[in-house]
Design an enzyme around this catalytic site. Structure first.
Site, PDB file in Angstrom:
ATOM      1  N   ASP A   1       0.223   5.355   0.559  1.00  0.00           N
ATOM      2  CA  ASP A   1      -0.856   6.192   1.099  1.00  0.00           C
ATOM      3  C   ASP A   1      -0.587   7.683   1.069  1.00  0.00           C
ATOM      4  O   ASP A   1       0.467   8.142   1.525  1.00  0.00           O
ATOM      5  CB  ASP A   1      -1.090   5.861   2.581  1.00  0.00           C
ATOM      6  CG  ASP A   1      -1.720   4.517   2.815  1.00  0.00           C
ATOM      7  OD1 ASP A   1      -2.214   3.913   1.868  1.00  0.00           O
ATOM      8  OD2 ASP A   1      -1.710   4.074   3.982  1.00  0.00           O
TER       9      ASP A   1
ATOM     10  N   GLU B   1      -2.959  10.484   3.033  1.00  0.00           N
ATOM     11  CA  GLU B   1      -4.138  10.729   3.852  1.00  0.00           C
ATOM     12  C   GLU B   1      -4.109  12.188   4.297  1.00  0.00           C
ATOM     13  O   GLU B   1      -3.086  12.670   4.815  1.00  0.00           O
ATOM     14  CB  GLU B   1      -4.183   9.811   5.077  1.00  0.00           C
ATOM     15  CG  GLU B   1      -4.480   8.362   4.741  1.00  0.00           C
ATOM     16  CD  GLU B   1      -4.665   7.508   5.977  1.00  0.00           C
ATOM     17  OE1 GLU B   1      -5.570   6.658   5.967  1.00  0.00           O
ATOM     18  OE2 GLU B   1      -3.910   7.694   6.947  1.00  0.00           O
TER      19      GLU B   1
ATOM     20  N   GLU C   1       0.848  -1.197   0.000  1.00  0.00           N
ATOM     21  CA  GLU C   1       0.000   0.000   0.000  1.00  0.00           C
ATOM     22  C   GLU C   1       0.881   1.243   0.000  1.00  0.00           C
ATOM     23  O   GLU C   1       1.927   1.280   0.661  1.00  0.00           O
ATOM     24  CB  GLU C   1      -0.901  -0.023   1.240  1.00  0.00           C
ATOM     25  CG  GLU C   1      -1.972   1.038   1.270  1.00  0.00           C
ATOM     26  CD  GLU C   1      -2.934   0.833   2.434  1.00  0.00           C
ATOM     27  OE1 GLU C   1      -3.304   1.850   3.060  1.00  0.00           O
ATOM     28  OE2 GLU C   1      -3.296  -0.323   2.736  1.00  0.00           O
TER      29      GLU C   1
END
Length: 280
Positions: free
Chosen positions: A104, A106, A102
């Protein structure tokens, strides 16, 4: 021709050895599925604009129809305006399963007038805990800005408006797993995380300000089909150029607010091995 225009998909294919370089300027109807949130996720303007909303009942999200393995992925996002405390807008690449990879972005909301926090992380074989956080040098709620991921066998680069903010290098030579064997889809979601997102959960979501809405446009991906070993795509470069390294140092000096590689309280027995690897 009319059908081609309606789909709004531009495909540039150049054959180089046994590799096809592909550039897709996306249409949300063609490239993404609205996965949760019912009518809180919407596509409009002929597939050129997408919005996600959050209210007290539910957030919302979408994912790409196809998987990608290496490439440069761009998305323009306009984040939740006003009092966004407690909300998280997530935009990331991910595979599936307990040993998933993953990458990311955010965006942690905040009270009106206080800056968003951009939280980044990299998971390899199901293990994350590689957080770096940044303030942005602009208000991400006033206009659209481009958030990009360059992912190739050599490194992962996070970029904001084409300015690199973080590099995670392939350090398999010193035993650090690197995300290279699992294709990943693009995901995004807007959800309530007021138990941790703003000041460690001290500031809660103000539901009188709901619905909270983020907007997306101008999705673009440069990727390849085949080995890509002979491609000259700039995103496949093994190193940042001198100008990119200067801009990376500028961001990390002036806007980085947390780096797991300097958190002595968290790693009293010594930092993870990739922290001793060259940042650039």
């Amino acid at each position: 021709m009319a059908l081609f225009n309606r789909l709004s998909v531009f495909l540039l294919v150049a054959l180089m050895g046994n590799c096809w370089m592909v550039t897709l300027a996306g249409n949300f109807y063609q490239d993404f599925d609205l996965t949760w949130g019912n009518q809180r996720a919407k596509i409009f303007k002929g597939g050129q604009l997408l919005s996600l909303s959050l209210d007290k009942t539910s957030g919302s999200g979408f994912k790409s129809k196809r998987e990608y393995q290496f490439g440069k992925i761009d998305m323009q996002i306009k984040l939740v305006a006003g009092n966004s405390a407690g909300t998280v807008t997530a935009y990331y690449l991910s595979s599936q399963g307990p040993t998933h990879d993953e990458i990311d972005f955010e965006f942690l909301g905040n009270l009106s007038g206080d800056p968003y926090i951009l939280h980044t992380n990299v998971f390899t074989q199901g293990k994350g805990n590689r957080e770096q956080q940044f303030y942005l040098w602009f208000d991400p709620t006033r206009n659209f800005h481009t958030y990009s991921i360059i992912w190739n066998p050599h490194h992962v680069v996070f970029l904001v408006d084409n300015v690199p903010i973080r590099v995670f290098k392939n350090a398999e030579s010193i035993g650090v797993p690197f995300p290279k064997s699992q294709p990943m889809r693009i995901y995004s979601s807007l959800w309530n995380a007021d138990d941790w997102a703003t000041r460690g959960g001290l500031v809660k979501t103000d539901w009188t300000k709901a619905p909270f809405t983020a907007y997306y446009r101008n999705f673009n991906v440069q990727t390849c089909s085949g080995s890509c070993t002979h491609s000259d795509g700039a995103w496949q470069s093994q190193e940042l150029d001198a100008n990119s390294r200067r801009r990376l140092r500028w961001v990390q000096k002036n806007f980085m607010i947390y780096n797991y590689c300097t958190d002595l309280k968290r790693f009293p027995q010594g930092f993870p091995p990739e922290c001793r690897h060259s940042r650039f």
